[in-house]
Design a protein around this motif. Structure first.
Motif, PDB file in Angstrom:
ATOM      1  N   UNK A  53       0.653  -0.986  -0.084  1.00 29.45           N
ATOM      2  CA  UNK A  53      -0.329   0.298   0.299  1.00 29.45           C
ATOM      3  C   UNK A  53       0.607   0.904  -0.321  1.00 29.45           C
ATOM      4  N   UNK A  54       2.322   1.239   1.172  1.00 31.58           N
ATOM      5  CA  UNK A  54       2.741   2.782   0.927  1.00 31.58           C
ATOM      6  C   UNK A  54       3.952   2.607   0.298  1.00 31.58           C
ATOM      7  N   UNK A  55       4.353   1.797  -0.708  1.00 34.34           N
ATOM      8  CA  UNK A  55       5.158   1.980  -2.317  1.00 34.34           C
ATOM      9  C   UNK A  55       3.907   2.364  -3.037  1.00 34.34           C
ATOM     10  N   UNK A  56       2.297   1.844  -3.521  1.00 36.73           N
ATOM     11  CA  UNK A  56       1.235   2.858  -4.624  1.00 36.73           C
ATOM     12  C   UNK A  56       1.548   3.989  -3.630  1.00 36.73           C
ATOM     13  N   UNK A  57       1.299   4.155  -2.670  1.00 31.17           N
ATOM     14  CA  UNK A  57       1.201   5.570  -2.295  1.00 31.17           C
ATOM     15  C   UNK A  57       1.990   6.736  -2.462  1.00 31.17           C
ATOM     16  N   UNK A  58       3.988   5.163  -2.767  1.00 27.40           N
ATOM     17  CA  UNK A  58       4.584   6.858  -2.408  1.00 27.40           C
ATOM     18  C   UNK A  58       4.862   7.160  -4.073  1.00 27.40           C
ATOM     19  N   UNK A  59       4.373   5.891  -4.890  1.00 33.64           N
ATOM     20  CA  UNK A  59       4.646   6.070  -6.544  1.00 33.64           C
ATOM     21  C   UNK A  59       3.599   7.144  -7.224  1.00 33.64           C
ATOM     22  N   UNK A  60       2.788   7.283  -5.981  1.00 32.46           N
ATOM     23  CA  UNK A  60       1.457   8.684  -5.951  1.00 32.46           C
ATOM     24  C   UNK A  60       1.666  10.030  -5.946  1.00 32.46           C
ATOM     25  N   UNK A  61       2.418   9.955  -4.594  1.00 32.99           N
ATOM     26  CA  UNK A  61       2.996  10.905  -4.617  1.00 32.99           C
ATOM     27  C   UNK A  61       4.044  11.682  -5.208  1.00 32.99           C
ATOM     28  N   UNK A  62       4.386  10.547  -5.659  1.00 36.46           N
ATOM     29  CA  UNK A  62       6.439  11.790  -6.040  1.00 36.46           C
ATOM     30  C   UNK A  62       5.638  12.313  -7.549  1.00 36.46           C
ATOM     31  N   UNK A  75       5.457  15.759  -9.537  1.00 42.36           N
ATOM     32  CA  UNK A  75       5.883  16.230 -10.866  1.00 42.36           C
ATOM     33  C   UNK A  75       4.484  16.868 -11.092  1.00 42.36           C
ATOM     34  N   UNK A  76       3.536  16.210 -11.085  1.00 43.31           N
ATOM     35  CA  UNK A  76       2.316  16.828 -12.125  1.00 43.31           C
ATOM     36  C   UNK A  76       2.821  19.086 -11.190  1.00 43.31           C
ATOM     37  N   UNK A 120       4.532  20.266  -9.384  1.00 41.66           N
ATOM     38  CA  UNK A 120       5.111  21.229 -10.040  1.00 41.66           C
ATOM     39  C   UNK A 120       5.554  21.909 -11.596  1.00 41.66           C
ATOM     40  N   UNK A 121       4.817  20.572 -12.355  1.00 45.80           N
ATOM     41  CA  UNK A 121       4.415  21.034 -14.142  1.00 45.80           C
ATOM     42  C   UNK A 121       3.716  22.505 -13.855  1.00 45.80           C
ATOM     43  N   UNK A 122       2.271  21.960 -12.734  1.00 47.28           N
ATOM     44  CA  UNK A 122       1.254  23.298 -12.681  1.00 47.28           C
ATOM     45  C   UNK A 122       1.993  24.344 -12.455  1.00 47.28           C
ATOM     46  N   UNK A 123       3.482  24.370 -11.194  1.00 51.05           N
ATOM     47  CA  UNK A 123       3.650  25.692 -10.980  1.00 51.05           C
ATOM     48  C   UNK A 123       4.631  26.737 -11.617  1.00 51.05           C
ATOM     49  N   UNK A 124       5.201  25.767 -12.739  1.00 51.95           N
ATOM     50  CA  UNK A 124       5.495  26.205 -13.864  1.00 51.95           C
ATOM     51  C   UNK A 124       4.512  27.643 -14.967  1.00 51.95           C
ATOM     52  N   UNK A 125       3.083  26.330 -15.207  1.00 56.94           N
ATOM     53  CA  UNK A 125       2.245  27.046 -15.599  1.00 56.94           C
ATOM     54  C   UNK A 125       1.692  27.912 -15.246  1.00 56.94           C
ATOM     55  N   UNK A 126       1.449  28.177 -14.428  1.00 55.22           N
ATOM     56  CA  UNK A 126       1.200  29.032 -12.834  1.00 55.22           C
ATOM     57  C   UNK A 126       2.325  30.431 -13.675  1.00 55.22           C
ATOM     58  N   UNK A 153      -0.927  27.863  -6.246  1.00 55.39           N
ATOM     59  CA  UNK A 153      -0.230  27.155  -7.055  1.00 55.39           C
ATOM     60  C   UNK A 153       1.129  27.157  -6.298  1.00 55.39           C
ATOM     61  N   UNK A 154       1.568  28.072  -5.771  1.00 55.89           N
ATOM     62  CA  UNK A 154       2.662  27.523  -4.385  1.00 55.89           C
ATOM     63  C   UNK A 154       2.619  26.732  -3.449  1.00 55.89           C
ATOM     64  N   UNK A 155       1.303  27.058  -2.725  1.00 53.16           N
ATOM     65  CA  UNK A 155       0.584  26.046  -1.464  1.00 53.16           C
ATOM     66  C   UNK A 155       1.020  24.909  -1.938  1.00 53.16           C
ATOM     67  N   UNK A 156      -0.046  24.692  -2.863  1.00 57.73           N
ATOM     68  CA  UNK A 156      -0.291  23.189  -3.720  1.00 57.73           C
ATOM     69  C   UNK A 156       1.146  22.539  -3.143  1.00 57.73           C
ATOM     70  N   UNK A 157       1.822  23.322  -4.369  1.00 54.51           N
ATOM     71  CA  UNK A 157       3.238  22.796  -4.672  1.00 54.51           C
ATOM     72  C   UNK A 157       4.670  22.341  -3.276  1.00 54.51           C
ATOM     73  N   UNK A 158       3.923  23.041  -2.324  1.00 56.21           N
ATOM     74  CA  UNK A 158       4.679  23.306  -0.807  1.00 56.21           C
ATOM     75  C   UNK A 158       4.568  21.616  -0.508  1.00 56.21           C
ATOM     76  N   UNK A 159       2.793  21.609  -0.867  1.00 55.75           N
ATOM     77  CA  UNK A 159       2.149  20.780  -0.033  1.00 55.75           C
ATOM     78  C   UNK A 159       2.001  19.221  -0.393  1.00 55.75           C
TER      79      UNK A 159
END
Length: 474
Positions: free
Chosen positions: A398-407, A411-412, A414-420, A437-443
């Motif tokens: 479960x945590x491996x999937x959570x970890x992959x999803x979090x990574x 990435x998504x 960070x890409x959104x922050x660049x677009x913003x 967008x900055x706040x969500x990226x930090x979260x």
């Protein structure tokens, strides 16, 4: 017998959250583990315990050897019995040594050769009034030496059971050391890779903070007359304070991990520069996954089994107290005094048996109950470990999937922050949207770090259920 400190050290290590350290400028995990393995005070103590148990086992194996002993003494005494035995030991007793007052008061002592009473004092009559030599021998000095041999032929199986106890204790101590070494390894791995995770989080947080500061320094529409712009500016400034606090927090955690490794390594690790490995790559390389054949038990179960078997043998030892003891013995004596030097011997066979000893009543029953309790404890450990193993396997997936999803989410985001940022520069979105967008990226970054740590802890604990640590890691 078994010390519960092992369980405490495991629990403390798994949830301590302290991390890696290095004495050189660049050190990979292997070099850190080598320093911990070579310098850990706790591991050295466990090694000494193994050596002590080994010595005890070897000594117990000598129970069939005869006991040799000696006793040498020189003494001065006026005790009648010791004086008489000293003279007999020299084989030099004389008739005068048997003289008593009743013999000296014999009427014949007062008659001369003509059967007439002596008219004056003479040696015969004067001696009749002296102290007798048997009861009043005076003070004399003697020397005595004893050399003895005692060989037990049968002791009710007590010494054989003791040998089995020592062997099982040695086995348990060796397994205990191996288990402790594994806990030490997982603590070192957890500390090292946690440090890498904190370093990555700090690096990313500083990158986000530097970008955020660019907009704070260049933004010109922060005015009470512009509520939307002012709100966005406040959001960016609030996020700046938050990122600063999180960076300091991660730096503190990183410092704690360095201190943890310093303690684990006995002070040999002073500085740390971790490799830039992802958590998955690090886990796959240094935290081997248990094989499919594993029974879901760690070495700790075997430790309890060994001590349980030792308890069974102790029950046999208690039972031997109620059985006879048969043996042979021989003693040689040497005496020296003012009369002569002589020797003697004493040899034979003996049978000893306690007919009644109140302190032994119920001791065998007590030992049996303790043995059963130790066996029940061993079974409990097996059940708990197996349950924990199954839980860890599920958590790992479960945590491996959570970890992959979090990574992926980071990435998504960070890409959104660049677009913003691009849209904000073109005037397509307000600063409030950019701040969000900055706040969500930090979260997203914080969640990624947390998922990495949670997964690492599970993988580290699973190593307890895997095989031996390979020689390359030692």
């Amino acid at each position: 017998m078994f010390k519960k400190q092992i369980l405490r050290s495991l629990i403390g290590g798994l949830f301590l959250l302290p991390i890696g350290v290095y004495a050189d400028s660049d050190q990979d995990f292997e070099s850190v583990w080598k320093k911990v393995l070579e310098n850990s005070p706790s591991l050295k103590a466990k090694t000494m315990e193994v050596e002590a148990a080994k010595s005890a086992s070897e000594r117990a194996g000598l129970h069939w050897f005869p006991r040799l002993y000696t006793d040498l003494r020189t003494y001065n005494t006026n005790d009648p019995s010791l004086n008489f035995m000293g003279k007999l030991g020299q084989r030099a007793a004389t008739q005068s040594d048997f003289s008593t007052k009743s013999v000296r008061n014999n009427p014949a002592n007062y008659l001369d050769s003509n059967n007439q009473l002596y008219q004056n004092l003479n040696p015969n009559t004067a001696n009749a009034f002296a102290k007798d030599t048997l009861n009043h021998p005076g003070s004399n000095t003697y020397s005595r030496g004893t050399l003895g041999l005692d060989l037990s032929l049968y002791e009710g199986g007590a010494q054989s059971a003791l040998k089995q106890v020592r062997d099982k204790e040695l086995e348990g101590t060796r397994l205990e050391r191996e288990y402790f070494k594994k806990t030490l390894y997982l603590q070192t791995a957890l500390a090292y890779q946690s440090s890498a995770i904190f370093e990555e989080s700090i690096r990313e947080q500083e990158r986000i903070l530097s970008q955020l500061e660019i907009y704070l320094s260049s933004y010109k529409l922060d005015s009470a007359l512009n509520p939307l712009g002012h709100a966005g500016s406040l959001a960016l400034r609030s996020l700046k304070l938050r990122l600063g606090a999180e960076i300091r927090e991660n730096e503190l955690y990183k410092t704690e991990t360095l201190e943890s490794l310093r303690i684990l390594s006995g002070g040999s690790v002073q500085e740390l520069k971790t490799d830039a490995n992802s958590s998955l790559r690090f886990s796959d390389r240094y935290l081997p996954f248990p094989s499919e054949k594993t029974e879901g038990n760690t070495i700790l179960s075997k430790v309890y089994d060994s001590y349980s078997e030792a308890s069974k043998q102790r029950a046999k030892m208690e039972g031997a107290k109620f059985l006879p003891k048969v043996g042979v013995y021989a003693e040689a004596y040497g005496y020296q005094g003012d009369r002569s030097i002589a020797n003697s011997y004493n040899a034979g066979i003996y049978l000893q048996m306690n007919l009644l000893n109140p302190t032994d009543i119920g001791s065998r029953k007590e030992a049996i109950l303790k043995s059963e309790a130790a066996h029940a404890k061993a079974e409990e450990i097996k059940i708990k470990e197996n349950s924990n193993f199954l839980t860890l396997i599920k958590k790992e997936k479960s945590l491996m999937l959570t970890k992959l999803d979090a990574e992926k989410a980071y990435q998504l985001q960070s890409e959104q922050l660049r677009l913003s940022q691009s849209l904000f520069k073109k005037g397509n979105i307000p600063i409030v949207t950019l701040a969000e967008s900055f706040s969500r990226t930090a979260d997203s970054l914080k969640k990624k770090g947390q998922s990495d740590l949670e997964y690492l802890k599970v993988r580290a604990e699973l190593i307890l259920y895997s095989g031996e640590i390979s020689e390359s890691r030692e």
